[in-house]
Design a protein around this motif. Structure first.
Motif, PDB file in Angstrom:
ATOM      1  N   ASP A  70      52.944  32.991  62.071  1.00  0.00           N
ATOM      2  CA  ASP A  70      54.304  32.933  61.536  1.00  0.00           C
ATOM      3  C   ASP A  70      54.457  33.709  60.229  1.00  0.00           C
ATOM      4  OD1 ASP A  70      55.730  30.313  63.112  1.00  0.00           O
ATOM      5  OD2 ASP A  70      53.560  30.389  63.080  1.00  0.00           O
ATOM      6  N   ASP A  71      53.529  33.518  59.311  1.00  0.00           N
ATOM      7  CA  ASP A  71      53.683  34.133  58.000  1.00  0.00           C
ATOM      8  C   ASP A  71      53.584  35.656  58.078  1.00  0.00           C
ATOM      9  OD1 ASP A  71      53.825  31.519  57.273  1.00  0.00           O
ATOM     10  OD2 ASP A  71      52.223  31.593  55.788  1.00  0.00           O
ATOM     11  N   ALA A  72      52.705  36.159  58.939  1.00  0.00           N
ATOM     12  CA  ALA A  72      52.593  37.611  59.114  1.00  0.00           C
ATOM     13  C   ALA A  72      53.859  38.181  59.732  1.00  0.00           C
ATOM     14  CB  ALA A  72      51.373  37.953  59.975  1.00  0.00           C
ATOM     15  N   VAL A  73      54.403  37.494  60.735  1.00  0.00           N
ATOM     16  CA  VAL A  73      55.644  37.949  61.367  1.00  0.00           C
ATOM     17  C   VAL A  73      56.783  37.968  60.353  1.00  0.00           C
ATOM     18  CG1 VAL A  73      57.429  37.263  63.033  1.00  0.00           C
ATOM     19  CG2 VAL A  73      55.026  37.340  63.729  1.00  0.00           C
ATOM     20  N   LEU A  74      56.879  36.929  59.530  1.00  0.00           N
ATOM     21  CA  LEU A  74      57.926  36.893  58.509  1.00  0.00           C
ATOM     22  C   LEU A  74      57.715  37.990  57.462  1.00  0.00           C
ATOM     23  CD1 LEU A  74      58.253  33.033  58.075  1.00  0.00           C
ATOM     24  CD2 LEU A  74      60.012  34.569  58.971  1.00  0.00           C
ATOM     25  N   ALA A  75      56.463  38.262  57.115  1.00  0.00           N
ATOM     26  CA  ALA A  75      56.180  39.324  56.144  1.00  0.00           C
ATOM     27  C   ALA A  75      56.641  40.678  56.670  1.00  0.00           C
ATOM     28  CB  ALA A  75      54.679  39.348  55.834  1.00  0.00           C
ATOM     29  N   VAL A  76      56.319  40.969  57.919  1.00  0.00           N
ATOM     30  CA  VAL A  76      56.751  42.233  58.520  1.00  0.00           C
ATOM     31  C   VAL A  76      58.278  42.270  58.610  1.00  0.00           C
ATOM     32  CG1 VAL A  76      56.664  43.668  60.596  1.00  0.00           C
ATOM     33  CG2 VAL A  76      54.591  42.513  59.797  1.00  0.00           C
ATOM     34  N   ALA A  77      58.887  41.141  58.957  1.00  0.00           N
ATOM     35  CA  ALA A  77      60.349  41.085  59.078  1.00  0.00           C
ATOM     36  C   ALA A  77      61.040  41.358  57.748  1.00  0.00           C
ATOM     37  CB  ALA A  77      60.779  39.733  59.635  1.00  0.00           C
ATOM     38  N   LEU A  78      60.505  40.827  56.666  1.00  0.00           N
ATOM     39  CA  LEU A  78      61.085  41.092  55.348  1.00  0.00           C
ATOM     40  C   LEU A  78      61.055  42.582  55.036  1.00  0.00           C
ATOM     41  CD1 LEU A  78      59.527  38.092  53.395  1.00  0.00           C
ATOM     42  CD2 LEU A  78      61.978  38.505  53.653  1.00  0.00           C
ATOM     43  N   GLN A  79      59.939  43.218  55.356  1.00  0.00           N
ATOM     44  CA  GLN A  79      59.800  44.648  55.113  1.00  0.00           C
ATOM     45  C   GLN A  79      60.714  45.455  56.046  1.00  0.00           C
ATOM     46  OE1 GLN A  79      58.022  46.097  52.794  1.00  0.00           O
ATOM     47  NE2 GLN A  79      56.635  44.522  52.069  1.00  0.00           N
ATOM     48  N   ALA A  80      60.767  45.057  57.309  1.00  0.00           N
ATOM     49  CA  ALA A  80      61.610  45.768  58.273  1.00  0.00           C
ATOM     50  C   ALA A  80      63.081  45.658  57.907  1.00  0.00           C
ATOM     51  CB  ALA A  80      61.366  45.230  59.679  1.00  0.00           C
ATOM     52  N   GLU A  81      63.507  44.479  57.514  1.00  0.00           N
ATOM     53  CA  GLU A  81      64.904  44.280  57.108  1.00  0.00           C
ATOM     54  C   GLU A  81      65.245  45.193  55.935  1.00  0.00           C
ATOM     55  OE1 GLU A  81      67.552  40.359  56.527  1.00  0.00           O
ATOM     56  OE2 GLU A  81      65.972  40.572  55.028  1.00  0.00           O
ATOM     57  N   ARG A  82      64.334  45.290  54.982  1.00  0.00           N
ATOM     58  CA  ARG A  82      64.560  46.138  53.812  1.00  0.00           C
ATOM     59  C   ARG A  82      64.697  47.608  54.240  1.00  0.00           C
ATOM     60  NH1 ARG A  82      60.264  44.246  50.820  1.00  0.00           N
ATOM     61  NH2 ARG A  82      61.490  42.352  50.579  1.00  0.00           N
ATOM     62  N   ALA A  83      63.815  48.033  55.137  1.00  0.00           N
ATOM     63  CA  ALA A  83      63.860  49.422  55.597  1.00  0.00           C
ATOM     64  C   ALA A  83      65.145  49.729  56.349  1.00  0.00           C
ATOM     65  CB  ALA A  83      62.641  49.702  56.483  1.00  0.00           C
ATOM     66  N   LEU A  84      65.601  48.777  57.179  1.00  0.00           N
ATOM     67  CA  LEU A  84      66.786  49.009  58.003  1.00  0.00           C
ATOM     68  C   LEU A  84      68.077  48.970  57.197  1.00  0.00           C
ATOM     69  CD1 LEU A  84      65.778  46.882  61.125  1.00  0.00           C
ATOM     70  CD2 LEU A  84      65.916  49.374  60.996  1.00  0.00           C
ATOM     71  N   GLN A  85      68.047  48.349  56.026  1.00  0.00           N
ATOM     72  CA  GLN A  85      69.254  48.235  55.215  1.00  0.00           C
ATOM     73  C   GLN A  85      69.410  49.373  54.223  1.00  0.00           C
ATOM     74  OE1 GLN A  85      68.931  44.301  53.512  1.00  0.00           O
ATOM     75  NE2 GLN A  85      69.831  43.314  55.315  1.00  0.00           N
ATOM     76  N   LYS A  86      68.418  50.266  54.139  1.00  0.00           N
ATOM     77  CA  LYS A  86      68.513  51.385  53.189  1.00  0.00           C
ATOM     78  C   LYS A  86      69.554  52.402  53.654  1.00  0.00           C
ATOM     79  CE  LYS A  86      63.849  51.141  51.265  1.00  0.00           C
ATOM     80  NZ  LYS A  86      62.531  51.811  51.133  1.00  0.00           N
TER      81      LYS A  86
END
Length: 440
Positions: free
Chosen positions: A424-440
Motif C-alpha cells: 500500500d505505501d509504495a503504491v501511494l508513494a508512486v501515486a503522489l509522484q504521478a499525480e504531481r507529474a500529471l498536474q504540471k
C-alpha cells in the motif's frame, strides 16, 4: 476545487471556518448535481456536530458521506435496497464511520449505491441513479457500486466518500467521475458494521479529491501511519501489463493512457512492459461463480425467500449464481486463488507498482443501461467491462488507487496504480509522484 488539505489549511489560517464550509457542503448536497445521491441526509445533525468540532483535528469538522451499507447508530442499513428500508436500526456506528467521526469528520448523509453493492454500473431502480458530474448534457452512469459516494465528492458536497470495494466499487466510480479512489489491502481496514457482499473480497475504503487526501482517509480508516517516502519517481520500477488490461480500450482511454505513460517517462519513470499469462486462469478459477456469488447467496438466501420480489432482478440473477456452488467447489476456489496469488506475486516482485487503465471505457449514458429487461444485455456488457481490470486486484488480495489522467474537455479517465497485498505505501508513494507529474 480545494481538497481536504487545502481547506484545512485555510481554516487554520482563519480564511474560513467549519460552519461556512459545512453550509457550502449542504448547499451542494441539495443542488441538482446531487439528485439521487443521498438515501438519507443528516444536515441538522451535521450543523450541530460542526459547532463541537475542533479546527486542529485531522478532518477539522469537514463533511464526509457514508455509503448506505455502513451502520449509523439509530438508523436502518438498507444497502441501497427496498427490502431492508425498514430494518431495525443499528445500535452503534460501524467502525469506519466511528473512526472518521473521531478524527473530526462530520457525517452529512448516507449515499446511494447499487443494491447490495452487486454491480460496477451504479444503477439503482429503488432510489434513482445519480448522474455523473462530468457531462451535464447527457446523463451518464456514476459507476458503482459506491455511486452516490463518488458524486458527493466529485460535486464538492463532501471531502471524503466512505465506500467499499469488492471488485472495483471505489475505483470504477472514481475513474468515471475524475476523482481519486484508493482500495487498500483488505485486511488493513475493519469491516465491522458493514453489510457484506463478499467477506473474502470486500474492502472498506474511500474516495477523495486528491492522493494526499486518500492517504489521510486511509490512515484514519486503518488506524496506521503511511510511510510513502519522498524519493523521485525515477527511483521506482513500474510495470505495464500488456495482456487483458489493455484489451478493447475505448479510443479516448487509450489516448489518455499512452499520454500518461509518456508524461511519466518524461519525469524519469522506468516503465517495463510485461505479460501475466496467469490472468487467463481466472475464467477457470471462477467457473463455478466465484466468491461474490457464493458468499452473497449465503447471506441473502433467507431474505430472498421472504422478499425476493422486492430485489433488483439484475442483482438477484447474480446472487443466485452462488446457489449451485458445492462445498468442495468453494474450498477448491480458496486453494486455487491462493496458488494464483503466489504465481502473480512472484512475477510482480521486482516492481514497485503496476500501471494500468482503471477501466477500458468512459461512462456510457444512464439511458443505455437503465432498469428494464430490454437493456439487460447492454447492462451486463458494460458491467463486465467496468469490473474487468479492477476486479483482478481484488482477486489478488492487492491494493490499488485510481487517479484522473484525462485532460480538459475529455470525459474522465482513470489511471490505476496497483500491486499485491501490503504494498500500500509504495503504491501511494508512486501515486503522489504521478499525480504531481500529471498536474504540471
Amino acid at each position: 476545487m480545494n481538497d481536504l488539505h487545502a481547506t484545512r489549511f485555510t481554516l487554520l489560517a482563519g480564511g474560513s471556518d467549519a460552519r461556512t464550509e459545512m453550509e457550502r457542503a449542504i448547499a451542494l448536497s441539495e443542488s441538482s448535481a446531487c439528485a439521487h445521491v443521498f438515501t438519507r441526509t443528516m444536515f441538522d445533525e451535521a450543523r450541530a456536530a460542526v459547532a463541537e468540532s475542533a479546527p486542529e483535528s485531522r478532518l477539522a469538522g469537514l463533511a464526509f458521506t457514508s455509503k448506505d451499507l455502513f451502520d449509523v447508530a439509530g438508523q436502518p442499513t438498507p444497502a441501497g435496497s427496498a427490502v431492508l428500508a425498514h430494518a431495525p436500526a443499528a445500535q452503534v456506528d460501524s467502525l469506519a464511520v466511528a473512526r472518521l467521526r473521531a478524527a473530526g469528520g462530520v457525517l452529512t448523509g448516507r449515499t446511494n449505491m447499487t443494491e447490495f453493492a452487486f454491480s460496477g454500473v451504479g444503477v439503482n431502480p429503488h432510489y434513482g441513479t445519480p448522474a455523473n458530474v462530468s457531462d451535464t448534457a447527457t446523463p451518464r452512469i456514476p459507476g458503482g457500486s459506491s455511486s452516490g459516494a463518488a458524486i458527493s465528492v466529485a460535486s464538492g458536497a463532501a471531502f471524503i466518500g466512505l465506500g467499499s470495494d469488492t471488485g472495483g466499487s471505489i475505483r470504477i466510480p472514481a475513474a468515471l467521475n475524475g476523482i481519486v479512489g484508493f482500495k487498500n489491502t483488505a485486511r488493513l481496514t475493519p469491516a465491522d458494521g458493514a453489510l457484506p457482499l463478499s467477506t473474502t473480497l470486500d474492502t472498506v475504503c474511500a474516495m477523495t479529491r486528491s492522493v494526499r487526501d486518500a492517504v489521510t482517509a486511509h490512515e484514519i480508516l486503518s488506524a496506521r501511519q503511511v510511510t510513502p517516502g519522498s524519493v523521485p519517481l525515477s527511483t521506482y520500477r513500474l510495470a505495464v501489463v500488456k495482456n487483458v488490461f489493455l484489451d478493447d480500450l475505448e479510443p479516448v482511454v487509450a489516448t489518455a493512457f499512452e499520454r500518461t505513460l509518456a508524461t511519466l517517462r518524461a519525469t524519469g519513470a522506468r516503465i517495463q512492459e510485461i505479460e501475466l499469462p496467469e490472468l487467463a486462469d481466472l475464467q477457470v478459477i471462477n467457473a463455478t461463480g466465484g466468491f461474490s456469488a457464493a458468499e452473497s447467496y449465503a447471506w441473502h438466501r433467507l431474505l430472498l425467500e421472504r422478499s425476493g420480489a422486492g430485489y433488483d432482478p439484475r442483482v438477484v440473477q447474480r446472487i443466485l449464481r452462488g446457489a449451485g456452488m458445492k462445498a468442495h467447489e468453494y474450498i477448491d476456489l480458496i486453494h486455487a486463488r491462493r496458488d494464483w496469488i503466489a504465481r502473480i506475486e512472484k512475477t510482480l516482485a521486482p516492481f514497485d507498482a503496476v500501471v494500468s487503465p482503471t477501466v477500458p471505457i468512459t461512462a456510457p449514458s444512464i439511458a443505455s443501461v437503465a432498469p428494464g429487461a430490454e437493456r439487460d444485455d447492454e447492462f451486463f456488457r458494460v458491467n463486465a467491462l467496468l469490473l474487468r481490470n479492477p476486479s483482478i486486484v481484488n482477486m489478488l488480495d492487492g491494493c490499488a488507487i485510481s487517479l484522473p489522467c484525462h485532460t480538459a474537455g475529455e470525459l474522465p479517465v482513470g489511471l490505476m496504480l496497483w500491486h499485491a497485498a501490503m504494498h500500500d505505501d509504495a503504491v501511494l508513494a508512486v501515486a503522489l509522484q504521478a499525480e504531481r507529474a500529471l498536474q504540471k
